[in-house]
Each structure stands twice: as structure tokens, then as C-alpha cells.
Design a protein around this motif. Structure first.
Motif: not given
Length: 199
Positions: A26-28, A59-62, A86-87, A93-96
Motif C-alpha cells: 500500500t506504499t503509494d 485502485s486508488d493508489l497512484k 488496492k494492493e 516488508a514494504e520497501g524491501t
């Protein structure tokens, strides 16, 4: 008999994190320039095929919304967003990268990251979207722009023998709703991303 409905499931275009092998969840993260070009190529393909698409829901993510907006603008059809598309949240774990995840949680990291959204939760909200959207748009054909992990879960839920293979960026999967369920007409197709496709 209910009129057939088609959903053209699209994974968003490439991002900088995709290229770096980082998990987004969900990191945009926005689309990269390459991702925008990929969306234009799918839009061009859909124009050439002259199939009838009634609209785009995203999805509303960019990264997904930008992909959907490009398709909507090029095809001249309505654009909607729905947060249920959305995801999956991957929590810590996000960003890894894959190597970082294996180092921290082991090769079975997908089962061991403690604060991620479960498969069951992803499928529940995805099916809620499908059932509600199908009921409110009978007989229409919609492009649905979403994310890799979410899309993999939905395909495994909606169709038999979907497998769990990698869903490519800007791939197109077309499902048709019939009385006995969803039938795949096209799966994970990226022909429009080949240079020779546009010659």
C-alpha cells in the motif's frame, strides 16, 4: 439469462520500486516514465482492437490510478476508482528487496511477515468488489486496473487452474461472466509491450 459481462484485468505499469525489486504493497509509489509509456501502449492496442469497453475502474493508489487514467483518456471512456482494488498491505516488508526479506524472515517470508494482509482478507474484499460491480453494471465490459498480488489472488479465486505465476506489469487478462462462472478469454498478455507489435 443474464447478459454477459467482461472484466479486463490490468496490472499497473512499471514503477521505480518495481525496477529495483522492492515490494510496494500500500506504499503509494507513482508510475515511472516507462510505466506511463506501457499504459499508452495498452491503450493503443485496445483502440486497434476496437472492442467495446464501457469504462475503467481502478485502485486508488497512484500507480494504478495513473495507469487507469491514461487508458480512460485515450479510449474516451469513464474513469472510476474503488479502494477495494488496492494492493495487499505487506506491512514491515514494504520497501524491501527479496534478498532483504529472505535475510529478515527466511525464504518463507510470505507466510512470516507478521503485519501483512491475509490471503483471505484480500479475496474477501476483491470478491465483494466483483459481485457488487457486476450487479450494478450488467452486460457491460470494464477494464479493472489493480496490482500484482491482489490480481493473483483474484484470478485464483475466480477461475479454475489459474496457477500462481507472476503477473506482469501492464498485462491484460480478460474474463467473461457466464452462467457457470468466469471464463478466461486472455491471460497475462503483454503482446502490446513488444516493439514489433506497434510496427
Amino acid at each position: 439469462m443474464n447478459a454477459c459481462m467482461r472484466m479486463g484485468w490490468v496490472r499497473h505499469g512499471l514503477t521505480a520500486w518495481n525496477k529495483a525489486g522492492k515490494i510496494q504493497g500500500t506504499t503509494d509509489i507513482p508510475l515511472s516514465a516507462v510505466g506511463e509509456m506501457q499504459a499508452q501502449r495498452l491503450a493503443d492496442r485496445l483502440l486497434r482492437e476496437k472492442g467495446l469497453w464501457n469504462g475503467v475502474v481502478s485502485s486508488d493508489l497512484k500507480r494504478a490510478a495513473k495507469t487507469g487514467q491514461i487508458l480512460s483518456d485515450r479510449l474516451g471512456i469513464p474513469f472510476l476508482t474503488d479502494p477495494r482494488l488496492k494492493e495487499r498491505s505487506f506491512g514491515q516488508a514494504e520497501g524491501t528487496t527479496e534478498a532483504e526479506r529472505i535475510e529478515r524472515w527466511g525464504p518463507d517470508w510470505r507466510r512470516r511477515v507478521p503485519d501483512q494482509e491475509t490471503d483471505g482478507s484480500v479475496r474477501e474484499r476483491g470478491l465483494a468488489f466483483v459481485e457488487q460491480f457486476t450487479a450494478s453494471h450488467p452486460g457491460e465490459n470494464w477494464l479493472v486496473v489493480t496490482h500484482g498480488s491482489f490480481l493473483a489472488q483474484m484470478l485464483q479465486t475466480l477461475i479454475a487452474d489459474a496457477g500462481d505465476g507472476h503477473i506482469a506489469n501492464l498485462s491484460l487478462t480478460v474474463l467473461e461472466r457466464r452462467e457457470d462462472g468466469w471464463i478466461p478469454l486472455l491471460h497475462n498478455c503483454t503482446a502490446h509491450l513488444r516493439d514489433d507489435f506497434h510496427e
